[in-house]
Write a protein that holds these residues in place. Structure first.
Motif, PDB file in Angstrom:
ATOM      1  N   ASN A  39      22.030  -5.548  35.650  1.00 30.42           N
ATOM      2  CA  ASN A  39      22.074  -6.289  34.385  1.00 30.42           C
ATOM      3  C   ASN A  39      21.390  -7.637  34.567  1.00 30.42           C
ATOM      4  N   GLY A  56      24.618  -9.953  33.017  1.00 25.49           N
ATOM      5  CA  GLY A  56      25.984  -9.462  33.111  1.00 25.49           C
ATOM      6  C   GLY A  56      26.346  -8.420  32.072  1.00 25.49           C
ATOM      7  N   THR A 113      26.116  -6.282  38.220  1.00 20.41           N
ATOM      8  CA  THR A 113      25.415  -7.519  38.579  1.00 20.41           C
ATOM      9  C   THR A 113      23.948  -7.244  38.897  1.00 20.41           C
ATOM     10  N   GLY A 125      28.821  -7.246  34.413  1.00 18.81           N
ATOM     11  CA  GLY A 125      28.733  -8.117  35.575  1.00 18.81           C
ATOM     12  C   GLY A 125      29.308  -9.482  35.298  1.00 18.81           C
ATOM     13  N   MET A 126      30.224  -9.549  34.367  1.00 23.44           N
ATOM     14  CA  MET A 126      30.863 -10.811  33.977  1.00 23.44           C
ATOM     15  C   MET A 126      32.314 -10.529  33.632  1.00 23.44           C
TER      16      MET A 126
END
Length: 238
Positions: free
Chosen positions: A198, A201, A195, A154-155
């Motif tokens: 997690n 992320g 996103t 998520g990053m």
């Protein structure tokens, strides 16, 4: 006659106890921080407690962070935060870990750090997986292996490469598969939100841990069944 019957009864009890001891399975959760500092292992252990697999021994050199508010589960694992599959393979670290903690069944969720930290190619990561499987089988030719298609992130902009790695895993596993040492592939990517599931992320939150455990569970049970069959066959042959 009574004495003989008593002796035979005791012998049967001892034989049954020995058989149960010899069929105790050793399971190694193996990977990076997504194995070490999370709670899917706790959820898996607790789910197993209502099954015939309650006595399975989780093994590994570490305990992981006990952030699951669970003081009962078997915390032993071989998860190593920040480690790369490529480095573990090339430095033969798994060889030592398995020597110290032999395993009948192993799960592997690796590749995240190779992608995020070092931007290693999919071919290099898959080559490392091949080395790791060879090291597992050198330790135990009949080891049962469960490999994850890894969870999304998520990053950053890494998920296209995560998807490339995940797409390469099933054909690789099919090539590496052996009757005596099968490989099960578990899709941990599909249905998992990088996103929403997690907490930062990278590492699963409680919902993500539950999703991971539920994905692992069927394949792990199949691996346990196959490993137990091996042990029973060994006892019968003896």
């Amino acid at each position: 006659m009574v004495a003989i019957n008593t002796f035979l009864s005791l012998l049967a009890v001892v034989s049954t106890a020995a058989a149960q001891t010899n069929t105790t399975l050793r399971y190694m959760p193996f990977g990076d921080s997504i194995t070490e500092i999370i709670c899917w292992r706790s959820k898996l252990w607790n789910r197993l407690q209502t099954t015939e697999w309650a006595s399975v021994d989780f093994v590994g050199s570490g305990k992981g962070e006990n952030n699951c508010r669970d003081t009962k589960y078997d915390r032993d694992n071989e998860g190593h935060s920040g480690f790369l599959a490529i480095n573990i393979a090339n430095q033969r670290q798994l060889v030592g870990w398995l020597q110290r903690n032999p395993a009948d069944v192993i799960t592997m969720h690796l590749g995240t750090n190779d992608i995020v930290q070092q931007s290693r190619t999919v071919n290099d990561i898959i080559a490392a997986f091949t080395t790791l499987v060879s090291q597992m089988r050198a330790h135990n030719p009949r080891i049962k292996i469960v490999v994850a298609q890894i969870i999304p992130l998520g990053m950053g902009n890494f998920n296209s490469r995560v998807q490339q790695l995940n797409a390469a895993i099933p054909p690789w596993a099919a090539q590496q598969n052996k009757t005596e040492s099968p490989i099960w592939v578990v899709d941990q990517y599909t249905g998992f939100s990088g996103t929403g599931d997690n907490r930062d992320g990278v590492h699963p939150n409680d919902a993500g841990d539950t999703k991971m455990m539920n994905k692992w569970y069927p394949a792990i049970i199949q691996a346990f069944q196959a490993a137990k069959a091996d042990k029973i066959a060994d006892i019968t042959a003896a």
